[in-house]
Each structure stands twice: as structure tokens, then as C-alpha cells.
Scaffold this motif. Structure first.
Motif, PDB file in Angstrom:
ATOM      1  N   LYS A 183      50.048  48.006   5.980  1.00 16.00           N
ATOM      2  CA  LYS A 183      48.715  47.650   6.490  1.00 16.00           C
ATOM      3  C   LYS A 183      48.864  47.126   7.921  1.00 16.00           C
ATOM      4  N   LEU A 184      48.113  47.729   8.839  1.00 17.72           N
ATOM      5  CA  LEU A 184      48.202  47.332  10.245  1.00 17.72           C
ATOM      6  C   LEU A 184      46.944  46.571  10.648  1.00 17.72           C
ATOM      7  N   ILE A 185      47.137  45.584  11.506  1.00 16.34           N
ATOM      8  CA  ILE A 185      45.978  44.847  12.031  1.00 16.34           C
ATOM      9  C   ILE A 185      46.002  44.953  13.563  1.00 16.34           C
ATOM     10  N   PRO A 186      44.849  44.847  14.212  1.00 13.27           N
ATOM     11  CA  PRO A 186      44.821  45.084  15.672  1.00 13.27           C
ATOM     12  C   PRO A 186      45.485  43.966  16.478  1.00 13.27           C
ATOM     13  N   ASN A 187      46.169  44.366  17.556  1.00 15.86           N
ATOM     14  CA  ASN A 187      46.647  43.396  18.552  1.00 15.86           C
ATOM     15  C   ASN A 187      45.520  43.099  19.527  1.00 15.86           C
ATOM     16  N   LYS A 188      45.629  41.958  20.203  1.00 17.95           N
ATOM     17  CA  LYS A 188      44.620  41.650  21.229  1.00 17.95           C
ATOM     18  C   LYS A 188      44.776  42.637  22.383  1.00 17.95           C
ATOM     19  N   TYR A 194      61.175  39.013  29.981  1.00 17.56           N
ATOM     20  CA  TYR A 194      61.342  40.031  28.938  1.00 17.56           C
ATOM     21  C   TYR A 194      60.652  39.582  27.651  1.00 17.56           C
ATOM     22  N   ILE A 195      59.928  40.524  27.051  1.00 14.99           N
ATOM     23  CA  ILE A 195      59.258  40.239  25.772  1.00 14.99           C
ATOM     24  C   ILE A 195      59.549  41.403  24.829  1.00 14.99           C
ATOM     25  N   SER A 196      59.143  41.239  23.569  1.00 22.35           N
ATOM     26  CA  SER A 196      59.360  42.340  22.635  1.00 22.35           C
ATOM     27  C   SER A 196      58.017  42.847  22.069  1.00 22.35           C
ATOM     28  N   SER A 197      57.242  41.982  21.443  1.00 18.98           N
ATOM     29  CA  SER A 197      56.011  42.448  20.789  1.00 18.98           C
ATOM     30  C   SER A 197      54.794  42.328  21.722  1.00 18.98           C
ATOM     31  N   ALA A 198      53.687  42.934  21.267  1.00 21.10           N
ATOM     32  CA  ALA A 198      52.437  42.853  22.039  1.00 21.10           C
ATOM     33  C   ALA A 198      51.965  41.409  22.142  1.00 21.10           C
ATOM     34  N   SER A 199      52.118  40.630  21.049  1.00 24.80           N
ATOM     35  CA  SER A 199      51.624  39.242  21.148  1.00 24.80           C
ATOM     36  C   SER A 199      52.505  38.415  22.080  1.00 24.80           C
ATOM     37  N   PHE A 218      46.504  42.446  38.882  1.00 27.93           N
ATOM     38  CA  PHE A 218      47.178  42.645  37.592  1.00 27.93           C
ATOM     39  C   PHE A 218      47.236  44.150  37.313  1.00 27.93           C
ATOM     40  N   ILE A 219      48.448  44.672  37.150  1.00 30.12           N
ATOM     41  CA  ILE A 219      48.609  46.117  36.888  1.00 30.12           C
ATOM     42  C   ILE A 219      49.201  46.291  35.489  1.00 30.12           C
ATOM     43  N   ALA A 220      48.402  46.844  34.578  1.00 32.72           N
ATOM     44  CA  ALA A 220      48.852  46.982  33.178  1.00 32.72           C
ATOM     45  C   ALA A 220      49.372  48.392  32.957  1.00 32.72           C
ATOM     46  N   CYS A 221      50.686  48.541  33.109  1.00 34.70           N
ATOM     47  CA  CYS A 221      51.293  49.867  32.926  1.00 34.70           C
ATOM     48  C   CYS A 221      51.994  49.970  31.568  1.00 34.70           C
ATOM     49  N   ALA A 222      52.132  48.845  30.886  1.00 31.34           N
ATOM     50  CA  ALA A 222      52.861  48.858  29.610  1.00 31.34           C
ATOM     51  C   ALA A 222      52.118  49.684  28.566  1.00 31.34           C
ATOM     52  N   ALA A 223      52.897  50.305  27.692  1.00 26.27           N
ATOM     53  CA  ALA A 223      52.317  51.003  26.544  1.00 26.27           C
ATOM     54  C   ALA A 223      52.331  50.005  25.391  1.00 26.27           C
ATOM     55  N   VAL A 224      51.229  49.277  25.283  1.00 27.94           N
ATOM     56  CA  VAL A 224      51.138  48.182  24.313  1.00 27.94           C
ATOM     57  C   VAL A 224      50.649  48.725  22.973  1.00 27.94           C
ATOM     58  N   SER A 225      51.313  48.331  21.918  1.00 31.27           N
ATOM     59  CA  SER A 225      50.888  48.796  20.597  1.00 31.27           C
ATOM     60  C   SER A 225      49.498  48.234  20.273  1.00 31.27           C
ATOM     61  N   ASP A 226      48.587  49.120  19.847  1.00 32.33           N
ATOM     62  CA  ASP A 226      47.242  48.659  19.500  1.00 32.33           C
ATOM     63  C   ASP A 226      47.228  47.885  18.190  1.00 32.33           C
ATOM     64  N   TYR A 227      48.234  48.157  17.321  1.00 30.11           N
ATOM     65  CA  TYR A 227      48.281  47.524  15.988  1.00 30.11           C
ATOM     66  C   TYR A 227      49.661  46.956  15.704  1.00 30.11           C
ATOM     67  N   ARG A 228      49.709  46.024  14.751  1.00 27.91           N
ATOM     68  CA  ARG A 228      50.993  45.509  14.257  1.00 27.91           C
ATOM     69  C   ARG A 228      50.897  45.365  12.731  1.00 27.91           C
ATOM     70  N   GLY A 240      56.824  49.157  30.143  1.00 26.69           N
ATOM     71  CA  GLY A 240      57.642  49.465  28.968  1.00 26.69           C
ATOM     72  C   GLY A 240      56.853  49.437  27.673  1.00 26.69           C
ATOM     73  N   PRO A 241      57.554  49.621  26.567  1.00 29.47           N
ATOM     74  CA  PRO A 241      56.907  49.648  25.256  1.00 29.47           C
ATOM     75  C   PRO A 241      56.854  48.255  24.642  1.00 29.47           C
ATOM     76  N   THR A 242      56.175  48.125  23.522  1.00 27.70           N
ATOM     77  CA  THR A 242      56.308  46.901  22.719  1.00 27.70           C
ATOM     78  C   THR A 242      56.902  47.301  21.371  1.00 27.70           C
ATOM     79  N   ARG A 243      57.443  46.312  20.661  1.00 25.11           N
ATOM     80  CA  ARG A 243      57.990  46.555  19.324  1.00 25.11           C
ATOM     81  C   ARG A 243      57.262  45.667  18.329  1.00 25.11           C
ATOM     82  N   GLU A 244      56.740  46.286  17.294  1.00 28.66           N
ATOM     83  CA  GLU A 244      56.017  45.534  16.259  1.00 28.66           C
ATOM     84  C   GLU A 244      56.865  45.594  15.000  1.00 28.66           C
ATOM     85  N   TYR A 245      57.496  44.484  14.689  1.00 28.81           N
ATOM     86  CA  TYR A 245      58.465  44.484  13.595  1.00 28.81           C
ATOM     87  C   TYR A 245      57.821  44.551  12.206  1.00 28.81           C
TER      88      TYR A 245
END
Ligand code: PMT
Length: 400
Positions: A300-305, A250-255, A271-281, A196-201
């Protein structure tokens, strides 16, 4: 055909508050065709009565190692031979520790020692007890001996805490019991899937996200479970039903996804990483709704891990499978990602066309590993996931 038809299932109930759920579990096991016998530990009988379990199982409930009525006075041998599968649910922290040390000083532990039947453990305990390293070490050692583990689930607990430690739902447990009898290509393997996706508020009502529906990741979690794996799914926000037999966080953001992955990665084999993780928040998440003031607005966006790279870089890292979502140069970009992230395998998909990739029912993948590749042609994500799971388990086993 009922999932457990003609199977002899021995349910061992141990001392956890979740023992009150076992009459329902027994009823459902019987609905699926199983013959069920129950053994209660002395701690368990503080939470549920033998009489209730006798009524729902249709069989006498056993509690004592030394039973005059048992054949030759050896109830443990009789039950150990009778069982096609042993299910320990709920399994308390104390019981897991005891079993891992090879105890055989009461009826239930003596049965586990004497039986050749597969054993499935469904842990249930307080969050801190679950996270305690004694519990993890005990489970590690049991799993190395071939014991399967189902759950625990996350949610609110009897002690007032919220988190991992709840007994899995009855239907999840039933699915795992059924899997004991149809050992597939991923039998005895623990798999984590992100989906699934992530949400960066930006503020309480606005966020950055993407078009991932979670369908591909959920299909993979389901396919791995069908192949006999013990699966945990870390899911971003989706509208999908959780796959049966799979533990979901269940989670919401990339962090949040990163924390959930880190907290649960320890025993994972694949470990199978299929999520579309936001590169920035957004650098700043406003606690109040941002008011319209100027004619332009900069964020201003900063990178997620990078979660996948983090997992691949762990000491004793699991076998890591990434996804690459590309709009061009599929092979080059996917192979670059595989190298940069230091992962074992990557499944690449084009996401610029209708009918495959994000939020579609079908997909097409090109999978790369070592110096090899395989095209999995366009088909439903469900069918594709089964093919990818078969391929992953083959390459994983070759890597051992
Ligand atoms: O969910 P669906 O609608 O079914 O769509 C499926 C899909 C298109 C989302 C899926 O097939 C897919 O391609 N998933 C990966 C999407 C993606 O984010 O790809 P990427 O190329 O940006 O990332 C590469 C890999 O790094 C991915 O495995 C991703 O999970 C991982 N990653 C990325 C960023 C980050 N901060 N951490 C990560 O772990």
C-alpha cells in the motif's frame, strides 16, 4: 591560468575551531596565484598562531587596529585599499552578528567598513548556532548589502553534533573566491537545486526508486556556480562527484529531501527542482527484511508531499523552476504542472526515448514561463545546463 593570479586577497580569521584549517587555505590560495595577507581577530589567535600564518602567507599577520608600523598608523585603510577581495573564513556566529550591526571597533571590522572590495563569508559554527534565527537574520542583512556567503557544509562537527555548520572544504572556498572576480549572470544570487532520484524503503534491503542519475541536476548546480551563484545542491543517491564550489546535502527519501529543502530554503532566491522525487512511499516500512510467505504480495502506497508546490506556496517564495518528465503530450502536461504547482517556469523533457531524459549524457528541453516558451535543442547536459541557467537568470531578473 591560476584562478587567483595577481589578486590581492585579505583573509580574516575569526574565533572558530575551524581556524586550524586556515594555514592550508592560505597555502592553496597562494598556489592559485593570490598574494595573501592575514588578519587575526583576538578570538582567532586562541585557535591558530600568527607565526604559522605568517610562515605560509609570506606576510606579517596583523591583529591590532592601532599599529605603529602601518602607513600613517592607519593599518585598516592601507589593507582596505590593498585588498581585491576580503575573505572571512571561518566566520564565527559572533563575528557575523557583529559585522551585520556595522561594528568597526577592531582591525578586521574596520577594514570591512573601509573597503570597497567584495566580501565573502564562510560561516563555521555549531549546528544550533547556525540554525538560530539571530544568525539567519544577520546573514540576511549582510547579503542584502552584497556580501557573498559560501557554505556552511554538513557533516560531523567538533562539538559532536552532525549537521550544517562545518567550514566548507578548501577547494569549495577557493572556487567561491574565484567567482568573486568573474561575476556572471547569477552573481550575488543564492540558488538551491534538487537532483537525482529518491529511495522509498519497503524494508531494510528493498526500495522503490527511478532511473534518475543526477546528471542534469548536478550540471545545473555547476552551471549556476560558474555563473557566480552561491549554490546548495540537495542530492538523492548518485554516483557523481559533487560539483566544485557547491555545498551539497545528501538525502535518500522524498521526505528527507523535503526536510532538507525546508531547512535551507530561507535565503534562497531561485529554487530549481530537477530531482525525480517519488510521488508515493510505502505506508509501512518494515524494520526487518520481509520474508517470502504468500504467492502474491501487496504494497500500500501513500502520497509524498509535493516539495516544489510547497516551496512555491511559501510567503516570500523564491523564483521557482520545475521540471516535467513526460512520455507524451509534453506541452500540455508541462503547462498543467506549472499551473497546478503555482511555479514561475518549467523545463519539460521527454523521457521515453533513448539518448535523452533519464540517465543519459544528453538532453533536450522545452522551457515554458508566463505565455512564453523556448526550445533548448539536444546537446550535452553540461551545455544545456549553462543555457538554461542563462535563461533562468534573465527571466528571474525580469520578475524582480
Ligand atoms: O537525473 P538524470 O538522469 O540526469 O535525468 C534528468 C531528469 C529526467 C530526472 C530531469 O531532467 C527531470 O525531468 N527531472 C524531473 C523528474 C520528475 O520527477 O518529474 P515530474 O514530472 O514527476 O515532477 C514534476 C516536478 O515536481 C519536478 O520538478 C519534481 O522535482 C517536482 N516534484 C515531484 C514530486 C514531489 N513529491 N515533489 C516534487 O517537488
Amino acid at each position: 591560468m591560476n584562478k587567483l593570479a595577481f589578486k590581492n586577497c585579505l583573509l580574516i580569521v575569526t574565533g572558530s575551531i575551524a581556524a586550524y584549517k586556515t594555514p592550508d587555505i592560505v597555502r592553496r590560495m597562494r598556489d592559485e596565484g593570490a598574494e595573501v595577507r592575514v588578519v587575526l581577530t583576538s578570538a582567532a589567535s586562541e585557535f591558530v598562531t600568527p607565526l604559522v600564518l605568517q610562515a605560509v602567507s609570506g606576510n606579517e599577520v596583523r591583529q591590532d587596529l592601532f599599529d605603529q608600523k602601518a602607513e600613517a598608523g592607519m593599518g585598516h585603510i592601507e589593507l582596505a585599499r590593498w585588498a581585491d577581495a576580503i575573505v572571512i573564513a571561518p566566520a564565527s556566529a559572533d563575528y557575523i552578528a557583529k559585522l551585520s550591526k556595522g561594528a568597526a571597533d577592531d582591525l578586521s571590522t574596520a577594514i570591512c567598513r573601509a573597503s570597497e572590495a567584495p566580501i565573502l563569508i564562510a560561516p563555521a559554527m555549531n549546528l544550533q548556532m547556525w540554525e538560530n534565527s539571530f544568525t539567519k537574520e544577520a546573514l540576511d542583512s549582510l547579503m542584502k548589502k552584497g556580501v557573498c556567503v559560501c557554505g556552511p557544509d554538513s557533516g560531523s562537527q567538533a562539538c559532536g553534533e552532525v549537521g550544517l555548520g562545518r567550514l566548507v572544504e578548501a577547494e569549495v572556498l577557493l572556487e567561491s573566491i574565484a567567482n568573486l572576480f568573474n561575476a556572471g549572470s547569477m552573481a550575488q544570487i543564492r540558488v538551491m537545486v534538487t537532483a537525482g532520484p529518491t529511495r522509498e524503503y519497503i524494508d531494510p534491503v528493498r526500495y522503490l526508486t527511478n532511473q534518475s542519475s543526477g546528471k542534469m541536476g548536478y550540471a545545473l548546480a555547476r552551471a549556476a556556480c560558474e555563473a557566480g551563484a552561491n549554490v546548495i545542491l540537495i542530492s538523492g543517491p548518485t554516483n557523481l562527484e559533487p560539483p566544485k564550489g557547491v555545498g551539497v546535502e545528501y538525502i535518500s527519501s522524498a521526505s528527507e529531501m523535503e526536510s532538507s529543502v525546508v531547512n535551507n530554503i530561507r535565503d534562497i532566491d531561485i529554487f530549481i527542482a530537477c530531482a525525480a522525487v517519488s510521488d508515493y512511499r510505502p505506508e509501512i516500512e518494515s524494520s526487518q527484511k520481509i520474508k517470502k510467505s504468500a504467492s502474491t504480495f501487496s504494497l500500500k502506497l501513500i502520497p509524498n508531499k509535493d516539495i516544489l508546490s510547497g516551496v512555491a506556496g511559501l510567503t516570500n517564495a523564491p523564483f521557482t523552476v520545475g521540471f516535467a518528465a513526460e512520455t507524451e503530450k509534453l506541452e500540455r502536461y508541462a503547462k498543467d504542472k506549472m499551473t497546478k504547482k503555482g511555479i514561475d517556469m518549467i523545463a519539460a523533457n521527454l523521457v521515453d526515448n533513448d539518448g535523452t531524459g533519464f540517465n543519459s549524457d544528453d538532453n533536450e528541453l522545452t522551457v515554458f514561463w508566463r505565455d512564453k516558451s523556448r526550445i533548448l535543442e539536444k546537446q550535452s547536459k553540461e551545455k544545456l545546463a549553462r543555457k538554461l541557467v542563462t535563461l533562468i537568470s534573465k527571466v528571474y531578473r525580469e520578475s524582480l
